[in-house]
Every structure is written in C-alpha cells, then in structure tokens.
Design a protein around this motif. Structure first.
Motif, PDB file in Angstrom:
ATOM      1  N   VAL A 239      -6.704   8.322 -11.598  1.00 47.71           N
ATOM      2  CA  VAL A 239      -7.129   7.060 -10.969  1.00 47.71           C
ATOM      3  C   VAL A 239      -7.463   6.038 -12.043  1.00 47.71           C
ATOM      4  O   VAL A 239      -7.019   4.885 -11.999  1.00 47.71           O
ATOM      5  CB  VAL A 239      -8.348   7.285 -10.045  1.00 47.71           C
ATOM      6  N   VAL A 240      -8.232   6.485 -13.058  1.00 49.38           N
ATOM      7  CA  VAL A 240      -8.622   5.585 -14.146  1.00 49.38           C
ATOM      8  C   VAL A 240      -7.386   4.998 -14.816  1.00 49.38           C
ATOM      9  O   VAL A 240      -7.293   3.783 -15.050  1.00 49.38           O
ATOM     10  CB  VAL A 240      -9.490   6.344 -15.177  1.00 49.38           C
ATOM     11  N   GLU A 241      -6.413   5.859 -15.087  1.00 48.69           N
ATOM     12  CA  GLU A 241      -5.214   5.391 -15.789  1.00 48.69           C
ATOM     13  C   GLU A 241      -4.402   4.422 -14.912  1.00 48.69           C
ATOM     14  O   GLU A 241      -3.897   3.402 -15.386  1.00 48.69           O
ATOM     15  CB  GLU A 241      -4.356   6.594 -16.204  1.00 48.69           C
TER      16      GLU A 241
ATOM     17  N   GLY B 137       0.839  -1.189   0.000  1.00 45.08           N
ATOM     18  CA  GLY B 137       0.000   0.000   0.000  1.00 45.08           C
ATOM     19  C   GLY B 137       0.874   1.239   0.000  1.00 45.08           C
ATOM     20  O   GLY B 137       1.733   1.398   0.861  1.00 45.08           O
ATOM     21  N   LEU B 138       0.659   2.100  -1.005  1.00 46.55           N
ATOM     22  CA  LEU B 138       1.490   3.306  -1.114  1.00 46.55           C
ATOM     23  C   LEU B 138       0.670   4.530  -0.760  1.00 46.55           C
ATOM     24  O   LEU B 138      -0.479   4.661  -1.179  1.00 46.55           O
ATOM     25  CB  LEU B 138       2.011   3.464  -2.546  1.00 46.55           C
ATOM     26  N   SER B 139       1.268   5.426  -0.005  1.00 47.17           N
ATOM     27  CA  SER B 139       0.629   6.697   0.292  1.00 47.17           C
ATOM     28  C   SER B 139       1.413   7.793  -0.407  1.00 47.17           C
ATOM     29  O   SER B 139       2.609   7.952  -0.183  1.00 47.17           O
ATOM     30  CB  SER B 139       0.630   6.917   1.813  1.00 47.17           C
ATOM     31  N   ILE B 140       0.744   8.493  -1.307  1.00 46.15           N
ATOM     32  CA  ILE B 140       1.442   9.505  -2.116  1.00 46.15           C
ATOM     33  C   ILE B 140       0.655  10.814  -2.122  1.00 46.15           C
ATOM     34  O   ILE B 140      -0.458  10.872  -2.633  1.00 46.15           O
ATOM     35  CB  ILE B 140       1.643   9.024  -3.574  1.00 46.15           C
TER      36      ILE B 140
ATOM     37  N   VAL C 103       2.509  -9.491  -6.272  1.00 46.79           N
ATOM     38  CA  VAL C 103       2.154  -8.681  -5.106  1.00 46.79           C
ATOM     39  C   VAL C 103       1.142  -7.608  -5.523  1.00 46.79           C
ATOM     40  O   VAL C 103       1.357  -6.885  -6.503  1.00 46.79           O
ATOM     41  CB  VAL C 103       3.415  -8.020  -4.503  1.00 46.79           C
ATOM     42  N   VAL C 104       0.022  -7.525  -4.803  1.00 53.31           N
ATOM     43  CA  VAL C 104      -1.031  -6.544  -5.108  1.00 53.31           C
ATOM     44  C   VAL C 104      -0.556  -5.139  -4.725  1.00 53.31           C
ATOM     45  O   VAL C 104      -0.017  -4.938  -3.634  1.00 53.31           O
ATOM     46  CB  VAL C 104      -2.309  -6.887  -4.307  1.00 53.31           C
ATOM     47  N   VAL C 105      -0.724  -4.183  -5.620  1.00 51.86           N
ATOM     48  CA  VAL C 105      -0.352  -2.799  -5.314  1.00 51.86           C
ATOM     49  C   VAL C 105      -1.613  -1.953  -5.214  1.00 51.86           C
ATOM     50  O   VAL C 105      -2.439  -1.946  -6.118  1.00 51.86           O
ATOM     51  CB  VAL C 105       0.590  -2.226  -6.400  1.00 51.86           C
ATOM     52  N   PHE C 106      -1.782  -1.277  -4.084  1.00 56.08           N
ATOM     53  CA  PHE C 106      -2.895  -0.335  -3.941  1.00 56.08           C
ATOM     54  C   PHE C 106      -2.362   0.925  -3.284  1.00 56.08           C
ATOM     55  O   PHE C 106      -1.170   1.003  -2.946  1.00 56.08           O
ATOM     56  CB  PHE C 106      -4.046  -0.957  -3.138  1.00 56.08           C
ATOM     57  N   GLY C 107      -3.210   1.918  -3.139  1.00 56.24           N
ATOM     58  CA  GLY C 107      -2.671   3.136  -2.552  1.00 56.24           C
ATOM     59  C   GLY C 107      -3.725   4.185  -2.301  1.00 56.24           C
ATOM     60  O   GLY C 107      -4.924   3.956  -2.470  1.00 56.24           O
ATOM     61  N   GLY C 108      -3.237   5.326  -1.869  1.00 58.97           N
ATOM     62  CA  GLY C 108      -4.136   6.427  -1.600  1.00 58.97           C
ATOM     63  C   GLY C 108      -3.379   7.737  -1.658  1.00 58.97           C
ATOM     64  O   GLY C 108      -2.150   7.765  -1.660  1.00 58.97           O
TER      65      GLY C 108
ATOM     66  N   ILE D 194      -7.385   2.567  -5.659  1.00 62.10           N
ATOM     67  CA  ILE D 194      -6.913   3.856  -5.132  1.00 62.10           C
ATOM     68  C   ILE D 194      -7.965   4.385  -4.157  1.00 62.10           C
ATOM     69  O   ILE D 194      -9.150   4.490  -4.504  1.00 62.10           O
ATOM     70  CB  ILE D 194      -6.730   4.896  -6.268  1.00 62.10           C
ATOM     71  N   PHE D 195      -7.549   4.676  -2.953  1.00 67.31           N
ATOM     72  CA  PHE D 195      -8.453   5.303  -1.982  1.00 67.31           C
ATOM     73  C   PHE D 195      -8.254   6.809  -2.017  1.00 67.31           C
ATOM     74  O   PHE D 195      -7.134   7.297  -1.989  1.00 67.31           O
ATOM     75  CB  PHE D 195      -8.174   4.762  -0.569  1.00 67.31           C
ATOM     76  N   LYS D 196      -9.377   7.516  -2.096  1.00 69.07           N
ATOM     77  CA  LYS D 196      -9.311   8.977  -2.173  1.00 69.07           C
ATOM     78  C   LYS D 196      -9.397   9.529  -0.754  1.00 69.07           C
ATOM     79  O   LYS D 196      -9.837   8.843   0.171  1.00 69.07           O
ATOM     80  CB  LYS D 196     -10.490   9.490  -2.998  1.00 69.07           C
ATOM     81  N   PRO D 197      -9.014  10.799  -0.596  1.00 69.50           N
ATOM     82  CA  PRO D 197      -9.165  11.420   0.728  1.00 69.50           C
ATOM     83  C   PRO D 197     -10.607  11.266   1.184  1.00 69.50           C
ATOM     84  O   PRO D 197     -11.530  11.438   0.394  1.00 69.50           O
ATOM     85  CB  PRO D 197      -8.824  12.882   0.471  1.00 69.50           C
ATOM     86  N   GLY D 198     -10.814  10.923   2.436  1.00 73.12           N
ATOM     87  CA  GLY D 198     -12.158  10.720   2.937  1.00 73.12           C
ATOM     88  C   GLY D 198     -12.544   9.267   3.062  1.00 73.12           C
ATOM     89  O   GLY D 198     -13.539   8.937   3.694  1.00 73.12           O
TER      90      GLY D 198
END
Lengths: 136, 311
Positions: A103-105, A63-66, A90-95, A114-118
């Motif tokens: 996000v679409v790309e 999980g990446l936070s950027i 390995v699954v890659v996700f982030g926020g 991708i998790f958005k703020p909130g």
C-alpha cells in the motif's frame, strides 16, 4: 442558458484474472448510492481497455478492484495506460487484499487511495465525494 | 479550439465535450452550434425494447457487422438515474467488451438524469458530436422501456424494437406506443420456445395498427450471443435496417423535417423548464406557494400561474 450540473463520473474496473466481481459490484452500487455516475465494465479488463473506457467516458476517477495478488503490476500498468492516452489527470484508487508495505509503495507511485478489506461502503463513497473533484 | 480537435477525431477532446454537454455547460452548447454544420452524414439507429430483451448484446453484434464492412461505429447507451440518490450504474459496456480496443468504435454511457422517455436530455447532442466526428453508424440504446417510452423515434432515423419470446399472449410489453415507433421488429433469443409464436403475434398486432402498413415493418428473428456461441440472424437485422433506410430514402426530407420539429420542440420545453427552475430558485423555492396552498389561501393553479407570469 441554464445551470451547469456537474456530476462525478467514476469507472469501476476489474483488471486481471479474478474470477468473480461481487466486491466491485458492491463498490459500484455504493458509489451510485453516493450520487455518482458509475461506469462498470465487468471482469477481465486489460489496462489498455480500462484506459480507453476511462477516456471515452470522460471519467474523473478509476476505481480498481484487485484480489489476485497482481496489484503491484496492475495499478502501475493502468496509470501508465492512462498517461499514454493523455488522461494522467484521472484519479486512480482501488481496493483488494493488499499488504501494508505494498500500500505504501502504491501510494508513493500515483495511486490516490487503497481501501483494505473491511472498509465500509459509506467510507468509500464519502472518500470519492471528498477527494475526487470534477474536472473543468 | 476544442472543436477543431473534435473534428480531427481526437477522442479525449470529444469525450470531454460530451461530458460538458451532459453537464449542460453553456459554452459547450456554443461549441455544439459550431459543430452542427459538420453533422448529417452519420446514420442514426435507435435500439429500444424491454429490459432483458438483449439490447446491449444486439448492439454488440451489430457493431461487429458494421466493423466487418469497415464502417466506424459510435454508440450511445442510456441507463436510468436513481431518483433517490441521483447516482447511476452504467453497465452497458460490459456487453461490448470485444470492441473495447477497436479504435473504430466509440462507446459512451449516459444516465437519464431525470429525463423521461428512455433517453437522457443530452443523448441527441452526444450523437451529434459522434456524427460530426465522422462515425458512419451511430447506435443509440435506450434504457429498458415499458410501454410508452418513444423518445428514441425522434432521434433515430431507423428505430429497432427488440423483444423476446415468452412475454405473454399479447406481448404485453410492447403495446401501442412502443410498437408504433418500430421500423424494424426483432425477436431476439429466437432459440427459445415460442419464437415463432412471438413473430406471429407481432404480425397480428402490426395488422391492427393504423397508419403505416404491415409490409413496411420487417420482423426479424435473431440470436445475439456476444460471440460466445454461434449467432444467427444478425446480418438479417442489419439488412432490415438498411432496407428501411432505402425505403425512407424517398421521403428523407420529410423525415428530417419531422425530426427537426421534434428536436426544436424538445429544446424549447427544456429551456422553458430551466427558466422556470431558475425563477423559482430566485424567488426562494416553492415553500411559500406550497404553504399558501396547504393553508387553503390559494389553489395550485393560481400559484402556478403566478410563477409563469414572472418568467
């Protein structure tokens, strides 16, 4: 001998030049509260450092936070670094603060979510439980 | 075969095997048995001490010392599992980032998963994999311990206990048990007020301890900094570990036997506990027995004995 007890292992990482990691720590905590083992590596990680840690720790997901705006560079770079080390499963996700069109790309290019703020911490923990399977 | 790859030094295969050992996959135990003849060459060092004493930072500094000597270093760091969620945050790598891209360093984080004593049940197994892979030094960092978590002593060849100045007159946090396992005592953050006092207190406490004499435990002051400020005393810590190793050389066989005894006993206990759990599950859990005890029909000892008989 005894019952196998699989547990999801997740690496939470903060690539690039962001100056603080409060969000990443909150997510790490939420994932641990959801019963997962979370490896946290701190600020200023390069994609290679993240991939190396992911391999050594044999995690199921990263999980990446950027927050820096460099998501279009960093997500693909981490995915590439994982591939290079033979860890493309390995699954890659982030926020982070990421515009919808990006996000679409990203989703079209190998990022699982991708998790958005909130996004609530429960939502993130639940998503990992539902979508990250333990490798065999 | 995966173990061939592990022996060739393939990081991903080794990491997956460690994962399977931690998750207690039966076939992984078989692989470990096959690896066992290849172990015994790495020197295992245990680092333990109070939460916040600077264990991870000291490990980071020791890695640098060993890497400068061209030794390959494996690290196993243990952090606690939450008894409520079953999850864990494993954060020891944060302090070891300067070694993150060094292929001569393999760092693995483990959660205790309910095991007491400052280590996980899999710690020894993971260290054995690193040993079989040919790492020259294997450093095991325990969770921050209180006063009697001494499992690391059974796993490591040299046990290092880390403390800091200012924890109180009698160095409250390293009472009997934890002090007795120390082969090397380190007072980290020695630029803080009270460092000399801490060393003096440790001397006095070693004086009081029976068995091993004071002259056999070195007390070393150091300042470990992650390389951000000037360090001091780290080479002395490494030297103290080496000289303990030298002193132990003569009684190496006896030490190995003690370790093997402790390890076998631990495995027997673990396997018995597993069998008890499985038996209980097969019998539908503890609810029935507990109801009987609550209703006063049976005492808990008789209930426990009835479970044991069916093992």
């Amino acid at each position: 001998m005894s019952d196998t007890q699989r547990k999801r292992r997740i690496l939470v990482a903060k690539p690039g030049l962001d100056g603080h990691d409060r969000g990443a720590k909150v997510v790490a905590r939420a994932l641990a509260d959801a019963g997962h083992e979370v490896v946290y590596t701190g600020l200023h990680q390069t994609p290679t450092m993240i991939a190396t840690a992911a391999v050594q720790e044999a995690v199921d997901a990263v999980g990446l936070s950027i927050m820096s705006g460099a998501h279009m560079t960093l997500f693909p770079a981490v995915i590439e670094a994982l591939k290079k080390q033979g860890a493309e499963d390995v699954v890659v996700f982030g926020g982070g603060i990421i515009p919808d069109e990006d996000v679409v790309e990203l989703l079209a290019n190998g990022v699982a979510k991708i998790f958005k703020p909130g996004a609530s911490t429960q939502e993130i923990g639940q998503w990992v439980t539902d979508n990250v399977s333990v490798q065999d | 075969m995966r173990i061939d790859k592990v022996l060739e030094g393939d990081i991903r295969s080794a990491a997956r095997l460690m994962r399977d050992l931690d998750d207690r996959v039966p076939s992984a135990i078989e692989e470990l048995k096959a690896l066992y003849p290849h172990t015994g060459n790495g020197y295992i060092i245990g680092i333990t001490g109070n939460p916040g004493a600077g264990k991870s930072t000291l490990v980071d500094s020791l890695i640098s010392v060993y890497r400068n000597a061209s030794l390959r270093v494996g690290v196993v760091c243990v952090d606690p599992t939450s008894p409520f969620s079953g999850g864990a945050i494993l954060g020891d790598r944060i302090r070891m980032q300067r070694h993150a891209s060094d292929s001569g360093v393999f760092i693995r984080s483990l959660a205790t998963r309910g095991q007491l004593g400052g280590l996980s049940r899999s710690t020894f197994d993971v260290a054995s994999v690193l040993d079989a892979m040919g790492f020259d030094r294997i450093i095991i960092e325990t969770v921050g311990v209180g006063q009697d978590e001494i499992e690391v002593m059974k796993t490591a060849y040299t046990s290092v206990v880390v403390t800091v100045p200012g924890l109180g007159d009698d160095i409250q946090a390293i009472k009997a048990g934890i002090l007795e396992i120390a082969d090397v005592l380190v007072v980290n953050k020695a630029d803080r007020e009270g460092a000399d006092r801490a060393v003096r207190d440790l001397f006095h406490m070693l004086d009081l301890r029976g068995g091993v004499g004071r002259q056999e435990v070195e007390i070393v002051k150091c300042i470990a900094t992650l390389g951000t400020r000037e360090e001091s005393g780290i080479a002395d810590v490494a030297k103290a570990i080496d000289s303990h190793r030298g002193r132990m050389g003569q009684q190496e066989d006896a030490r190995r036997k003690e370790r093997a005894k402790a390890h076998i006993a631990e495995l027997v206990r673990g396997m018995l506990a597993d069998r008890a759990d499985a038996t209980l599950r097969a019998q539908g859990g503890l609810d029935g027995l507990a109801d009987g005890v609550v209703r006063g029909e049976q005492d808990p000892y008789t209930a426990a004995e009835s479970v044991l008989k069916s093992l």
